[in-house]
Design an enzyme around this catalytic site. Structure first.
Site, PDB file in Angstrom:
ATOM      1  CG  ASP A   1      48.446  42.959  43.205  1.00 18.19           C
ATOM      2  OD1 ASP A   1      48.370  43.298  42.009  1.00 18.19           O
ATOM      3  OD2 ASP A   1      47.601  42.239  43.755  1.00 18.19           O
TER       4      ASP A   1
ATOM      5  CE1 TYR B   1      46.674  41.892  33.505  1.00 21.37           C
ATOM      6  CE2 TYR B   1      48.459  41.601  35.067  1.00 21.37           C
ATOM      7  CZ  TYR B   1      47.107  41.691  34.798  1.00 21.37           C
ATOM      8  OH  TYR B   1      46.188  41.584  35.806  1.00 21.37           O
TER       9      TYR B   1
HETATM   10  C1  G6P Z   1      46.616  41.369  39.466  1.00 19.32           C
HETATM   11  C2  G6P Z   1      46.799  42.744  38.902  1.00 19.32           C
HETATM   12  C3  G6P Z   1      45.581  43.576  39.162  1.00 19.32           C
HETATM   13  C4  G6P Z   1      44.361  42.897  38.596  1.00 19.32           C
HETATM   14  C5  G6P Z   1      44.228  41.512  39.174  1.00 19.32           C
HETATM   15  C6  G6P Z   1      43.109  40.754  38.484  1.00 19.32           C
HETATM   16  O1  G6P Z   1      46.565  41.419  40.845  1.00 19.32           O
HETATM   17  O2  G6P Z   1      47.909  43.408  39.422  1.00 19.32           O
HETATM   18  O3  G6P Z   1      45.756  44.829  38.585  1.00 19.32           O
HETATM   19  O4  G6P Z   1      43.196  43.633  38.885  1.00 19.32           O
HETATM   20  O5  G6P Z   1      45.415  40.792  38.979  1.00 19.32           O
HETATM   21  O6  G6P Z   1      42.887  39.563  39.145  1.00 19.32           O
HETATM   22  P1  G6P Z   1      41.510  38.782  39.019  1.00 19.32           P
HETATM   23  O7  G6P Z   1      41.702  37.596  39.898  1.00 19.32           O
HETATM   24  O8  G6P Z   1      40.429  39.738  39.474  1.00 19.32           O
HETATM   25  O9  G6P Z   1      41.364  38.416  37.575  1.00 19.32           O
HETATM   26 MN    MN Z   2      47.807  45.548  38.709  1.00 18.54          MN
END
Ligand code: G6P
Ligand code: MN
Length: 442
Positions: free
Chosen positions: A172, A264
């Site tokens: 996402d 990222y």
């Molecule tokens: C986004 C990435 C995911 C990841 C998430 C982490 O949605 O696409 O792959 O797991 O961020 O988010 P968080 O709020 O759990 O750090």
């Molecule tokens: Mn992801």
């Protein structure tokens, strides 16, 4: 598969993302007629609590959907049409370990990037392969829509182990990026036709054609946010870590103009800066446990005690919406366009064909058709090839249970500063992961 009565199972049903997925399902019932949702998880008490919350959400919506909560694979998957997978092997507790061990040795501590992402990769491969086998033993015709992280590694082991399986890998992050661009700068994301390429959490936009404006709007987007970045106004608006990440985009675009990077890249290209502001004792896993995890589960507990507990406004998550949109495109054979993680096979001409890349693709009843992206610049190709080789070595290490390949993988990872650090992380991860990891032989 019946188009009138769809059964969906959610693997990792206890995840705090489950309510967002269910809300997305509820808002799309005209396009995707779900009659039963099965929440499957290996953690019985968690999924039981989540089940209570989901039943309450469905009750309030007045939709006629049966909810099953189970830790039994046969019960969960028999006769199911779609499985949405979002398992987190080891839970947030192990995410914390993934993040904290590298930080001890001066390396990035992150869920999917660097040594931590590779630690998670081993755990996920070990849990995910038997899950897929089990799903197909009970539901040979089911589609698996997979969000399980770290996705590049998961997609690579799937490419090798289940080359013909009906599995679609999606993330996402690009939706969040596009929605935030649209929201900040006054565009409508529904009009976007993006050209994006790379690996998961490791790619770039080179063009965003806007259907209503009838032009490529990427140059003006880059100009507007260069040096400034984006701001989150709604979803995650009160999340300082994500706000900082969206701001960082401005810096990356100023330094490397012409393309819009996945956020990222901050962990790979600016690891020194990220490290400088990291807290070794309190990482993202702690933030998530103290916010999303705490909030969703305290609501679930309240509902367990008092089933009439009111529920705050139902949010459908972007993650949930994307997964439902893909399922709709399969069910109705509508060939909608998504950014998906697929075997390269020539899509990015100058990247090895056995890479697993994230590129635009059309989704229909027969699966995914990715488009040809042609050649990409050397800067991107170089980064991609190194990261891809590191990921492939990790998967080799998993399959062959080979310690030295694991060490090569950790060393080649561009968020790991040296072989010394790679070895320290690997050796400590072996102990910390215990049975979550395969045994590695020297
Ligand atoms: C986004 C990435 C995911 C990841 C998430 C982490 O949605 O696409 O792959 O797991 O961020 O988010 P968080 O709020 O759990 O750090
Ligand atoms: Mn992801």
């Amino acid at each position: 598969m019946s188009k009138e009565a769809v059964i969906v199972a959610i693997a990792g049903g206890g995840s705090t993302f489950t309510p967002g997925i269910v809300n997305a399902l509820l808002s799309g019932l005209d396009r995707f007629p779900v009659v039963e949702i099965r929440l499957y998880d290996i953690d019985g008490s968690r999924v039981e609590l989540m089940g209570g919350l989901i039943k309450r959400i469905i009750e309030i919506s007045k939709a006629l959907i049966k909810v099953m909560v189970t830790t039994d694979g046969k019960e969960a998957f028999t006769g199911v049409d779609f499985v949405f997978s979002q398992i987190r092997a080891g839970g947030l507790k192990m995410r914390e370990v993934d993040e904290k061990i590298p930080l001890k040795y001066g390396a990035i501590g992150q869920e999917t990037c660097g040594a931590g992402g590779f630690s998670y990769g081993f755990r996920t491969m070990k849990a995910f392969i038997p899950l897929v086998k089990m799903i197909y033993s009970y539901a040979p015709d089911a589609w698996i829509l997979n969000y399980t992280n770290p996705e590049s590694i998961v997609a690579e082991i799937i490419r090798r182990t289940f080359p013909k399986a009906k599995i679609i890998n999606a993330c996402d992050m690009t939706i969040s990026l596009e929605e935030t661009m649209a929201e900040n700068l006054g565009y409508n994301r529904d009009d976007f036709v993006p050209e994006y390429y790379g690996l998961n959490h490791f790619g770039w936009y080179r063009k965003i054609y806007d259907k209503s404006l009838q032009r490529d709007i990427l140059p003006e987007i880059l100009e507007k946010i260069s040096g400034k970045g984006l701001e989150l106004h709604e979803f995650q608006a009160d999340d300082e870590s994500w706000q900082a990440t969206y701001k960082m985009l401005g810096r990356m675009i100023a330094d490397f103009p012409g393309y819009f990077p996945n956020s990222y890249f901050e962990y790979y290209l600016y690891s020194d800066q990220v490290l400088a502001k990291s807290d070794k004792n309190y990482t993202r896993a702690n933030e998530v446990m103290d916010s999303r995890e705490r909030d969703v589960y305290s609501l679930a507990r309240e509902i367990q005690e008092n089933p009439m507990t009111p529920i705050p406004k139902a949010e459908k998550s972007k993650h949930g919406q994307y997964i439902v949109d893909m399922a709709v495109s399969i069910l109705n054979d509508s060939h909608d366009r998504f950014l998906l993680i697929v075997p390269n096979e020539g899509s990015i001409e100058n990247v090895r064909s056995d890479a697993v890349v994230e590129v635009p693709a059309y989704v229909g009843a027969t699966g995914v058709e990715s488009i040809t992206m042609g050649k990409i610049p050397d800067f991107h190709k170089g980064l991609i090839e190194a990261q891809c080789a590191a990921e492939k070595l990790l998967v080799d290490a998993f399959v062959e249970q080979d310690y030295y390949k694991a060490l090569q993988a950790f060393t080649l990872n561009q968020a790991v500063p040296s072989a010394t650090v790679a070895k320290k992380c690997l050796d400590e991860f072996i102990i910390a992961n215990g049975d979550y990891w395969p045994e590695l032989h020297k």
